[in-house]
Design a protein around this motif. Structure first.
Motif, PDB file in Angstrom:
ATOM      1  N   PHE A  42      13.965  -4.707   8.368  1.00  0.00           N
ATOM      2  CA  PHE A  42      12.903  -5.625   7.980  1.00  0.00           C
ATOM      3  C   PHE A  42      11.672  -5.371   8.830  1.00  0.00           C
ATOM      4  N   TYR A  43      10.527  -5.317   8.166  1.00  0.00           N
ATOM      5  CA  TYR A  43       9.247  -5.099   8.824  1.00  0.00           C
ATOM      6  C   TYR A  43       8.338  -6.267   8.480  1.00  0.00           C
ATOM      7  N   GLY A  44       7.822  -6.949   9.482  1.00  0.00           N
ATOM      8  CA  GLY A  44       6.954  -8.087   9.253  1.00  0.00           C
ATOM      9  C   GLY A  44       5.512  -7.772   9.598  1.00  0.00           C
ATOM     10  N   THR A  45       4.599  -8.348   8.843  1.00  0.00           N
ATOM     11  CA  THR A  45       3.174  -8.182   9.098  1.00  0.00           C
ATOM     12  C   THR A  45       2.406  -9.392   8.584  1.00  0.00           C
ATOM     13  N   ALA A  46       1.181  -9.559   9.085  1.00  0.00           N
ATOM     14  CA  ALA A  46       0.338 -10.686   8.685  1.00  0.00           C
ATOM     15  C   ALA A  46      -0.713 -10.301   7.660  1.00  0.00           C
ATOM     16  N   THR A  47      -0.907  -8.997   7.421  1.00  0.00           N
ATOM     17  CA  THR A  47      -2.015  -8.583   6.555  1.00  0.00           C
ATOM     18  C   THR A  47      -1.553  -7.730   5.382  1.00  0.00           C
ATOM     19  N   GLY A  48      -2.338  -7.778   4.330  1.00  0.00           N
ATOM     20  CA  GLY A  48      -2.063  -6.956   3.157  1.00  0.00           C
ATOM     21  C   GLY A  48      -2.244  -5.475   3.450  1.00  0.00           C
ATOM     22  N   THR A  49      -3.258  -5.156   4.229  1.00  0.00           N
ATOM     23  CA  THR A  49      -3.512  -3.755   4.588  1.00  0.00           C
ATOM     24  C   THR A  49      -2.309  -3.152   5.299  1.00  0.00           C
ATOM     25  N   GLU A  50      -1.762  -3.885   6.249  1.00  0.00           N
ATOM     26  CA  GLU A  50      -0.595  -3.408   6.986  1.00  0.00           C
ATOM     27  C   GLU A  50       0.640  -3.360   6.078  1.00  0.00           C
ATOM     28  N   ALA A  51       0.757  -4.301   5.157  1.00  0.00           N
ATOM     29  CA  ALA A  51       1.877  -4.294   4.208  1.00  0.00           C
ATOM     30  C   ALA A  51       1.860  -3.031   3.361  1.00  0.00           C
ATOM     31  N   ILE A  52       0.691  -2.639   2.908  1.00  0.00           N
ATOM     32  CA  ILE A  52       0.565  -1.418   2.103  1.00  0.00           C
ATOM     33  C   ILE A  52       0.913  -0.196   2.945  1.00  0.00           C
ATOM     34  N   ARG A  53       0.442  -0.168   4.199  1.00  0.00           N
ATOM     35  CA  ARG A  53       0.777   0.954   5.083  1.00  0.00           C
ATOM     36  C   ARG A  53       2.293   1.026   5.328  1.00  0.00           C
ATOM     37  N   LEU A  54       2.909  -0.123   5.607  1.00  0.00           N
ATOM     38  CA  LEU A  54       4.356  -0.152   5.837  1.00  0.00           C
ATOM     39  C   LEU A  54       5.118   0.284   4.588  1.00  0.00           C
ATOM     40  N   THR A  55       4.642  -0.120   3.436  1.00  0.00           N
ATOM     41  CA  THR A  55       5.282   0.286   2.182  1.00  0.00           C
ATOM     42  C   THR A  55       5.164   1.792   1.985  1.00  0.00           C
TER      43      THR A  55
END
Length: 122
Positions: A42-55
């Motif tokens: 599981f990877y957690g983030t607060a931002t959409g930009t980081e979510a896209i990078r993690l994806t």
């Protein structure tokens, strides 16, 4: 609700990205999910930009995101992810439970839309 998090193809990893601007909720959700799904990262983030990078980096089988993010909406995150991969299932949640949000989630072929208030009561 039980989500089947199975590898659908060789590019998918047994991982999940959790996106919420509230640190405590995000960390608690990741912690709880780790207890339930011990073989998933599981990877957690607060931002959409980081979510896209993690994806892009991890090719998760599941994305769980709040809709109201500081840098972009959860809808925008889903749009960008779906342009890149059809395999990642997306679950969106929000404090707002209105028809417009539900309709937008449905038009994006979101796996599930969950009003936050139902999280507290169910």
């Amino acid at each position: 609700m039980r989500v089947n998090i199975e590898k659908e193809n060789s590019m998918m990893n047994r991982s999940c990205v959790v996106v919420d601007s509230h640190k405590r909720l995000r960390e608690t959700l990741c912690e709880w999910l780790r207890l339930e799904f011990t073989d998933i990262d599981f990877y957690g983030t607060a931002t959409g930009t980081e979510a896209i990078r993690l994806t892009n980096d991890h090719h998760p089988c599941l994305l769980i995101s709040e809709i109201e993010l500081k840098d972009m909406s959860g809808f925008d995150v889903v749009r960008q992810i779906k342009r890149q991969t059809l395999e990642t299932k997306c679950i969106l949640f929000s404090m707002r439970d209105d028809k417009k949000y539900r309709d937008t989630a449905e038009s994006l072929d979101v796996f599930k839309f969950i009003p936050k208030k139902s999280i507290y009561y169910e």
